[in-house]
Design a protein around this motif. Structure first.
Motif: not given
Length: 350
Positions: A324-345
């Motif tokens: 959020d650039s207006t309120q100068q905020r960054i929201k984080l998570t320590a769980n890997r998002p499910s939408g990210l691609p997994g490691p290549r094999r």
């Protein structure tokens, strides 16, 4: 025979006398009791009155009343009225005034019950406004020095990190204004009140008129602004509160918000843990916030406080959920998002 004849004659004479005096009146005086018929007296029997006054006739044959000498059973109405009035007149004036006042108040209450709904609504609203004014006036805090006093300290004469006594003047949803004897009141932000608990409103810890000790974070004499803190010294040193405003962003190699995108993987260090999560130093212009439910260890121990699985100084790998650039905020998570691609094999056939 002669004696018997004389006795009968005497009885006959006595009976005649009693019949003649059957309607005689009883006369009561202080010295004698008399009875009389028309034109006759019995002074010869009792002698004349010694006081020389006239006899008082209680009954006469001329009276046609049938209730001879009996008291009247009907009480006149007029004496009752005189008796009631005399009772009111004998009351104490203070008691009279109190009775009249109570009657007037009772009449006023009855009148208010009968007042129209619109008038009652206006009256109640007027009372509410008066109560609001009184409540606002009661919140005013007396200052040791008036705001226009020339002896107040100039902002230019204050030093960052200096501890000064102050008095809470007013509360807002974002902090409290504290009078430290300077030319302007300092702002004590909600984030600078406590680290032990999450402060949703300053009234949880402060009230107008409270005397507190605060530390000067920074001041701007040109803009007439003063920022204060109540955090202990170790927390201030740990979070670099007193020096972070002196960082020159042009010379500092910090990540700008427009360079951060959602799902970016970053590494950071936990700097502060609250009841709702942790603030993480990412090397960006602002710190990121991670909610305790976004930590991988959340739920392993039921009802555990975030401080039990998130500690200050721990290095964590996080992913960006929102920027959020207006309120100068960054929201984080320590769980890997499910939408990210997994490691290549890569599979090699031999």
């Amino acid at each position: 025979f002669i004696l018997r004849h004389d006795a009968c004659a005497f009885q006959s004479a006595a009976s005649t006398i009693l019949n003649q005096r059957r309607y005689a009146a009883l006369i009561v005086s202080s010295t004698s009791i008399r009875s009389a018929t028309d034109g006759d007296t019995i002074d010869s029997m009792f002698g004349p009155r010694l006081d020389g006054e006239d006899d008082e006739v209680l009954y006469s044959d001329e009276d046609d009343s049938d209730d001879w000498g009996a008291p009247s059973l009907v009480t006149p109405a007029e004496p009752k009225k005189e008796k009631a009035m005399s009772r009111w007149g004998s009351l104490n004036p203070k008691i009279k005034a109190r009775i009249v006042k109570e009657a007037q108040e009772r009449a006023i209450r009855n009148k208010k019950r009968r007042e129209p709904a619109e008038e009652k609504k206006r009256r109640l609203y007027s009372q509410y406004r008066e109560m609001q004014k009184k409540s606002k006036f009661d919140k005013y805090v007396t200052r040791e020095k008036p705001t226009h006093d020339k002896t107040r300290t100039k902002l230019a004469d204050l030093n960052p990190g200096e501890t000064v006594p102050g008095r809470v003047i007013s509360l807002t949803s974002f902090g409290a204004y504290v009078d430290i004897g300077s030319e302007v009141d300092g702002l004590l932000h909600v984030s600078q009140i406590s680290r032990d608990e999450f402060v949703d409103h300053p009234r949880k810890f402060l009230a107008p008129g409270d005397d507190v000790e605060v530390r000067i974070v920074r001041m701007d004499p040109g803009a007439k602004k003063l920022q204060l803190t109540m955090l202990p010294e170790e927390v201030l040193n740990e979070e670099n509160v007193l020096n972070k405003h002196m960082i020159d962003e042009d010379e500092d190699d910090r990540i700008q918000l427009d360079e951060i995108e959602v799902d970016d993987e970053l590494w950071g260090e936990i700097r502060r843990v609250t009841d709702y999560g942790a603030y993480i130093e990412l090397g960006a212009v602002v710190r990121g916030f991670m909610h305790f439910m976004d930590h991988p260890l959340f739920g392993e121990v039921k009802g555990a406080h975030p401080k039990e699985f998130m500690r200050v100084g721990d290095r964590v790998r996080v992913w960006v959920l929102d920027v959020d650039s207006t309120q100068q905020r960054i929201k984080l998570t320590a769980n890997r998002p499910s939408g990210l691609p997994g490691p290549r094999r890569e599979v090699k056939w031999i």
